[in-house]
Design an enzyme around this catalytic site. Structure first.
Site, PDB file in Angstrom:
ATOM      1  N   THR A  41       0.832  -1.208   0.000  1.00 16.19           N
ATOM      2  CA  THR A  41       0.000   0.000   0.000  1.00 16.19           C
ATOM      3  C   THR A  41       0.863   1.253   0.000  1.00 16.19           C
ATOM      4  OG1 THR A  41      -1.680  -1.178   1.263  1.00 16.19           O
ATOM      5  CG2 THR A  41      -1.819   1.219   1.240  1.00 16.19           C
ATOM      6  N   TYR A 104     -13.175  -4.401  -2.419  1.00 13.96           N
ATOM      7  CA  TYR A 104     -14.370  -3.995  -3.171  1.00 13.96           C
ATOM      8  C   TYR A 104     -15.347  -5.154  -3.366  1.00 13.96           C
ATOM      9  CZ  TYR A 104     -17.427  -1.621  -6.445  1.00 13.96           C
ATOM     10  OH  TYR A 104     -18.532  -1.060  -7.040  1.00 13.96           O
ATOM     11  N   TYR A 130      -2.797 -10.586   4.242  1.00 11.39           N
ATOM     12  CA  TYR A 130      -2.811  -9.177   4.630  1.00 11.39           C
ATOM     13  C   TYR A 130      -4.243  -8.779   4.934  1.00 11.39           C
ATOM     14  CZ  TYR A 130      -1.978  -4.084   4.169  1.00 11.39           C
ATOM     15  OH  TYR A 130      -1.894  -2.720   4.371  1.00 11.39           O
ATOM     16  N   ARG A 135      -9.269  -0.678   4.481  1.00  7.46           N
ATOM     17  CA  ARG A 135      -9.103  -0.438   3.041  1.00  7.46           C
ATOM     18  C   ARG A 135      -9.922  -1.406   2.195  1.00  7.46           C
ATOM     19  NH1 ARG A 135      -5.087   2.974   1.094  1.00  7.46           N
ATOM     20  NH2 ARG A 135      -3.713   3.829   2.681  1.00  7.46           N
ATOM     21  N   LYS A 158      -0.063 -10.270   7.982  1.00  2.44           N
ATOM     22  CA  LYS A 158       0.084  -8.871   8.371  1.00  2.44           C
ATOM     23  C   LYS A 158      -1.280  -8.433   8.885  1.00  2.44           C
ATOM     24  CE  LYS A 158       1.012  -4.183   6.661  1.00  2.44           C
ATOM     25  NZ  LYS A 158       1.282  -3.332   5.469  1.00  2.44           N
ATOM     26  N   ILE A 200       5.365  -4.807   9.746  1.00  2.87           N
ATOM     27  CA  ILE A 200       5.614  -4.258   8.408  1.00  2.87           C
ATOM     28  C   ILE A 200       5.299  -2.777   8.541  1.00  2.87           C
ATOM     29  CG2 ILE A 200       5.005  -4.273   5.967  1.00  2.87           C
ATOM     30  CD1 ILE A 200       4.337  -7.222   6.242  1.00  2.87           C
TER      31      ILE A 200
END
Length: 285
Positions: A41, A104, A130, A135, A158, A200
């Protein structure tokens, strides 16, 4: 364990600045981070064309100092594209592929399980899951992570949900060598106390050696020194603030690619104050 989610610098014409990227790789290595995440990202993977992504993946492999481990962000919300990029980065020599929860296209926990299982089995790559619901719009629950940890080449997660309880459940329910990495700098030290293995990090772009020391020493003092920066870096959506902070630290980041824009004056002021505070608190002045 500290992995830096590396920023992607541009030149004045808005193209990838490969010279500056090589500089970042070298300075991260000298600071003692375990590795870097290429095109996560923070690296603006969605802003790059397919050709640019391939070029940067290749460049990082060719130019990373020996001993600097490499992870690639290879996940998308399209299974075929995720398979393609995950296979590609493994061919190039990346140690891990970071695969994000599909965004999405919201799905069920069963859908997440099947998706990641297919990616792992069809690519053979070492996969880090992740989870970043802020997001993606979908939160991968601890029981799904635990279930996926039984797939041999899914080796870690993550975790960027910000939930202490989720980390506690994941650590308790997965093998000891299953990597649990914080996806939020401000949560790193608390997560370490729960059994996580590291971070991270976005902040380690700015002060890599301090983040490394904080993690390896489990240092509350350094956590508190860095805390204002941790918060300032997320006053606006990442990577808007960190790009500006890197400019203030002497790096050539270049113009923002739309839809990202420069941070507000209020955010700039907060970043300046945070950087100055870190330097003073850590004795870097």
């Amino acid at each position: 364990m500290v992995w830096t989610a590396l920023v992607t610098p541009y030149d004045e014409e808005g193209r990838i600045n490969y010279d500056e990227y090589a500089r970042l790789l070298e300075e991260q290595y000298r600071a003692g981070v375990d590795g870097v995440l290429v095109l996560g990202t923070t690296g603006e993977a969605p802003s790059l064309s397919e050709d640019e992504k391939l070029s940067l993946y290749e460049f990082a492999v060719r130019n990373a100092p020996k001993g600097l481990r490499l992870m690639a962000g290879s996940g998308t919300n399209n299974l075929k594209k995720t398979l393609f990029w995950t296979e590609k980065v493994m061919e190039l020599g990346y140690e891990y592929a970071l695969v994000v929860v599909p965004y999405y296209l919201k799905t069920s926990q069963e859908g997440l399980y099947r998706y990641f299982k297919v990616v792992a089995e069809e690519t053979g790559a070492k996969i880090l899951l992740y989870n970043v619901p802020g997001r993606t719009g979908t939160n991968m629950l601890p029981e799904t992570v635990i279930r996926l940890s039984r797939v041999p080449n899914i080796v870690g997660v993550k975790e960027a949900s910000g939930s202490d309880d989720a980390v506690s459940e994941i650590v308790a329910g997965t093998p000891e060598d299953f990597l649990v990495l914080s996806g939020d700098d401000s949560k790193t030290l608390p997560f370490l106390s729960l059994g996580a293995h590291g971070v991270i990090s976005v902040a380690s772009n700015v002060f890599p050696s301090l983040v490394v020391r904080m993690v390896r020493e489990r240092s509350r003092k350094l956590h508190h020194a860095l805390f204002p920066l941790f918060k300032a870096l997320f006053l606006e959506p990442n990577p808007i603030p960190v790009r500006w902070a890197m400019e203030r630290m002497g790096y050539r980041m270049g113009p923002y690619r739309l839809p990202l824009t420069e941070p507000s004056e209020r955010t700039k002021e907060a970043l300046d104050l945070a950087i100055a505070y870190v330097k003073k608190a850590a004795g870097l002045e």
